[in-house]
Design an enzyme around this catalytic site. Structure first.
Site, PDB file in Angstrom:
ATOM      1  N   ASP A  32      -6.100   6.928  11.375  1.00 40.23           N
ATOM      2  CA  ASP A  32      -4.744   6.471  11.659  1.00 40.23           C
ATOM      3  C   ASP A  32      -4.312   6.765  13.085  1.00 40.23           C
ATOM      4  OD1 ASP A  32      -3.431   5.195   9.372  1.00 40.23           O
ATOM      5  OD2 ASP A  32      -4.002   7.022   8.319  1.00 40.23           O
TER       6      ASP A  32
ATOM      7  N   GLU B  13       0.863  -1.186   0.000  1.00 37.21           N
ATOM      8  CA  GLU B  13       0.000   0.000   0.000  1.00 37.21           C
ATOM      9  C   GLU B  13       0.891   1.225   0.000  1.00 37.21           C
ATOM     10  OE1 GLU B  13      -3.149   0.095   3.226  1.00 37.21           O
ATOM     11  OE2 GLU B  13      -1.938  -1.578   3.927  1.00 37.21           O
TER      12      GLU B  13
END
Lengths: 415, 259
Positions: free
Chosen positions: B64, B53
Site C-alpha cells: 500500500d 472491498e
C-alpha cells in the site's frame, strides 16, 4: 547435510518455513533474481571472484584468535573468536553486500536499495554502491536514524541517499516495507540488497551462501589454532545472517550450534526480540516469508526491543527456525544487562570491542564456559566491532566522561 | 477446465447487462472509524456502487501507498481487530445492496487459520477475498476451503507478468480478475494510454472472467478510458482522499463526477 536440497516443488522451503509471499507484480523480478543467483552459485568462477574481492577489498580471511585471558579467568573451556569485526566497514554485513553487488552487476542493474536498522547494512551497501558505481538509496526508520547518526553520516558521505521512514514503529521492519514499496515501483533497474537471511526466497539462501565464507574459513582455522573442532559455536541472531554463516561450516560435524537472541529486559517482559528462545512468537507470514514472528493473536506485529539495534527484528531466518525445530541449533537469549556486563568483561580482559549485537554471543559463551572442561573448545562469532558504535556503547555502559564530552561539543556547535 | 462459476461472477454478469462499467470501491475498516466507514458506504450505495472491498488492517501493509499505510496503522492503534471487521462486514452485507469482499494481507487469514477465515468470511456475508501477498502457488488450501462456501479468491494480474504467468493466473482466477494498472503501490497516478489498453487485452486473452482495473483510477477521464475495455473500475485511494479532504460532501462529488 545440505540445507539447500529442496523437496520437489518446495524450492525455498526449509521444513515448513521460508517460501515466497510477494505481490504478483514482483514475480518476474524474483524469478530473474532466482535464476541469476542459481547460475552464479553453480559457477565456481563466481565464488572465486567473490572470495578474491573479499580478500583484496575487505581483508579476508579474518582471523580466529584464542582468548587466553578470558578462558583462564572463566576456568573452563578454551574460548576462540572468529574476527568478523575486522572486515571493512566493521562487520560481517559486507560479505553479503559485496556478493549481492556482483549479482547486481550480472543482472545488469544500476541502482540498489537497502533497508537498515543499526546502520551497519546500510553503511556496507553504500560502500559497495560507491565501489561498483551504483545509485544507492537506503531506507532507515526515523527512530534508528536518531539512534545511529554516525552511520547515517557515513552513508551520506559515501554518496547514498538516506530516506527516513516514518511509518509504523519507524524501525527495521518498517524500512523493509518501504524497500518493498520502492522495489514494486522500480524493479526494472533496481536490485534490492536485503541485509539478512530473511525475506522471500531466494534471499535466505543467497545471503546464507555469501555468509558461508565465515564458516568455511573458521572450520579450517579452528582446527589449526585449537587442534580440534569446537564443541560449541555461539553466534548472535537478529535476522540470522552471521549465525547461518558460521554454522554452515560445522553443520555436518558433531558440534553444538548455539544461536543467541536479544533477551532485552528478559522473558515475560514484552520488551525483547527473542523469537525462539522465549515463548512469545508464533508462526506467521510477513515481509515475504513464513517463519516465527513476534505478533499478536490478530497477526499484527509487536513492538520489539534490544540494546542492540541490529538484533531488534520481529522475524527470524527460516533456515534457523527449521534447524531449531530439528534440534540441530539450540536457542538462548541474552538480556541487555548480561550484554552490558559482558562487554565490559571482554574489553578489560582481552582488549576486544565486540558490537553490542555480537556481545550477545559472548554473553552466552561466558555463561557456559565455566561449566565446560578445559579440554573443550568454544568458538564465538564476533560479527561486528563496537568501537564505531561509540554513541550507542557509551550510552549502554553509561559513561559519564563521554556524556560530558557530548555536552561540551554541543556548546561548541552553539546548542 | 474452467472452475465452476461462483455467485460473485454471476452477480457481476447480471449487473453488466445494465451497466457498461461497474464500480468497485474500498474502505479501510475502522479508519477513521466504523461510523465514518458506514457514512462512506451509504454514499457509495447512493451512487449504486456494485462492489466494495473492506480492508482488514494489518501492521505491515507493504503493497500500500502512504494514505492506506496511515489508515492501516491508525486503525490498528485504535484497536481494530479482525473480529471487529467481520462484525462490521456482517452489518454491511445485510444492509447494503452491493456485494462485499475482504481485502487484506495473508497473515490475517493465516494466523486465524484458513478454515476459520473462510467460515467467518462466509458468515459475515462476504463474497470473496483479495490477499495481494498470497501468490497462487501458496493459495491452494484456501481455494479448496473457499469453494464449498462460494467465496471467490480474487487473482491479480500485473503488467510485468509473462504470458506463461498470465495463463497460470487465469486458470486460478474466480469471480473476476483484478488487473493492476501499473507498477508501484496504491495511490499513485496511472497514465491511461496504449500500454494499459494492451495490458488489459493481454489479461483478456487469459481469462473469460470480468476484468476490474485498479491502481491510480481516480477520475472521470480514467473511467471513460476504461469503458469498453474493462468491466469494473476500481477506486481505492481516491475515495479515501476525497473523504479526508472534505468528508461526505467531497466523496459525494467525487462519485457524482464518476458515474
Amino acid at each position: 547435510m545440505s540445507l539447500f536440497d529442496f523437496v520437489e516443488g518446495r524450492e525455498g522451503y526449509y521444513g515448513e518455513y521460508g517460501g515466497t509471499f510477494l505481490p504478483e507484480i514482483l514475480t518476474a523480478t524474483i524469478e530473474e533474481l532466482r535464476l541469476c543467483f542459481r547460475s552464479s552459485k553453480e559457477d565456481p568462477a563466481f565464488w572465486a571472484e567473490f572470495a578474491e574481492l573479499m580478500h583484496t577489498y575487505s581483508g579476508r580471511p579474518t582471523p580466529v584468535s584464542y582468548l587466553e585471558n578470558l578462558s583462564n579467568k572463566l576456568g573452563g573451556a578454551r574460548i576462540f573468536v572468529k574476527r568478523e569485526d575486522l572486515n571493512h566497514t566493521g562487520s560481517h554485513k559486507i560479505n553479503n553486500v559485496m556478493g549481492q553487488g556482483l549479482i547486481c552487476k550480472r543482472l545488469g542493474k544500476k541502482r540498489v536499495i537497502a533497508e537498515t536498522g543499526a546502520g551497519q547494512h546500510g553503511f556496507a551497501t553504500a560502500t559497495m554502491a560507491a565501489r561498483f558505481g551504483f545509485d544507492c538509496k537506503i531506507y532507515m526508520g526515523e527512530v534508528d536514524i536518531a539512534r545511529q547518526r554516525p552511520n547515517v553520516f557515513w552513508m551520506e558521505n559515501l554518496g547514498a541517499e538516506v530516506v527516513s521512514v516514518t511509518d509504523g514503529q519507524r524501525t527495521l521492519k518498517d524500512a523493509i516495507n518501504e524497500c518493498l514499496r520502492d522495489w514494486v515501483t522500480n524493479m526494472g533497474d533496481t536490485h534490492y540488497v536485503l541485509g539478512t537471511a530473511c525475506g522471500p526466497h531466494p534471499f535466505p539462501e543467497m545471503v546464507s551462501f555469501f555468509q558461508s565464507i565465515i564458516g568455511k574459513e573458521a572450520r579450517e582455522q579452528i582446527l589449526k589454532e585449537a587442534g580440534k573442532l569446537p564443541d560449541r559455536v555461539f553466534a548472535c541472531v537478529g535476522g540470522g545472517s552471521n549465525a547461518i554463516g558460521i554454522f554452515q561450516g560445522f553443520i555436518d560435524d558433531n558440534v553444538e550450534l548455539v544461536g543467541v537472541e536479544a533477551g532485552g529486559y528478559g522473558a515475560g517482559s514484552g520488551l525483547h526480540a527473542s523469537r525462539l528462545a522465549y515463548e512469545d512468537a508464533s508462526v506467521g507470514v510477513a515481509q515475504g516469508f513464513k517463519t516465527y514472528f513476534l505478533q499478536n493473536d490478530d497477526g499484527n506485529m509487536l513492538e520489539t526491543h534490544s540494546i542492540a539495534a541490529g538484533l531488534d527484528y520481529i522475524g527470524i531466518n527460516p533456515i534457523l527456525t527449521d534447524l531449531w525445530e530439528k534440534q540441530r541449533v539450540r536457542f538462548e537469549a541474552a538480556t541487555d544487562e548480561m550484554v552490558r556486563d559482558t562487554l565490559k568483561l571482554v574489553m578489560r580482559t582481552e582488549g576486544l570491542i565486540p558490537a553490542l549485537e555480537s556481545t550477545h554471543a559472548f554473553a552466552q559463551a561466558v555463561l557456559e564456559a565455566p561449566k565446560m572442561s578445559k579440554h573443550e573448545v568454544i568458538l564465538v562469532n564476533q560479527s561486528g566491532r563496537g568501537d564505531k558504535d561509540i554513541f550507542t556503547v557509551a550510552d549502554a555502559i553509561e559513561d559519564d566522561h563521554w556524556k560530558q564530552f557530548i555536552k561540551d561539543k554541543a556548546v561548541e556547535y552553539g546548542a | 477446465m474452467a472452475p465452476e462459476q461462483v455467485s460473485l461472477e454471476k452477480y457481476l454478469r447480471d449487473r453488466l447487462r445494465h451497466k457498461d462499467l461497474l464500480l468497485m470501491t474500498h474502505v479501510v475498516c475502522g479508519y477513521p472509524s466504523f461510523e465514518a466507514n458506514w457514512r462512506e458506504l451509504e454514499i457509495m450505495a447512493e451512487f449504486d456502487v456494485d462492489l466494495v472491498e473492506l480492508q482488514f488492517p494489518f501492521s505491515e501493509p507493504s503493497a500500500d501507498g502512504p494514505l492506506f499505510v496511515k489508515a492501516n496503522q491508525e486503525a490498528i492503534s485504535n484497536g481494530v481487530s479482525p473480529a471487529d471487521c467481520f462484525g462490521f462486514m456482517r452489518k454491511v452485507s445485510e444492509h447494503f445492496p452491493f456485494k462485499v469482499l475482504m481485502m487484506g494481507y495473508y497473515n490475517t487469514a493465516f494466523k486465524m487459520g484458513a478454515e476459520t477465515f473462510v467460515k467467518r468470511l462466509a458468515e459475515a456475508g462476504g463474497c470473496g477475498y483479495i490477499l495481494p501477498d498470497l501468490p497462487v502457488e501458496e493459495a491452494g488450501e484456501l481455494h479448496e476451503l473457499s469453494r464449498p462456501k462460494d467465496l471467490a479468491s480474487i487473482v491479480l494480474m500485473t503488467p510485468t507478468n509473462t504470458e506463461a504467468r498470465l495463463k497460470i493466473l487465469g486458470e486460478a482466477a474466480e469471480g473476476f480478475v483484478y488487473a493492476v494498472a501499473r507498477k508501484g503501490v496504491t495511490g499513485g497516478k496511472t497514465e491511461m494510454g496504449d500500454d494499459l489498453d494492451a495490458f488489459v487485452s493481454r489479461c483478456r486473452a487469459h481469462t473469460r472472467l470480468p476484468i476490474g482495473v485498479g491502481f491510480g483510477v481516480s477520475q472521470k477521464s480514467d473511467l471513460d478510458f476504461l469503458r469498453g475495455k474493462a468491466d469494473i473500475a476500481i477506486i481505492g485511494t481516491a475515495a479515501l482522499k476525497a473523504w479526508e479532504e472534505g468528508g461526505g460532501d467531497n466523496l459525494r462529488s467525487l462519485l457524482g463526477s464518476l458515474v
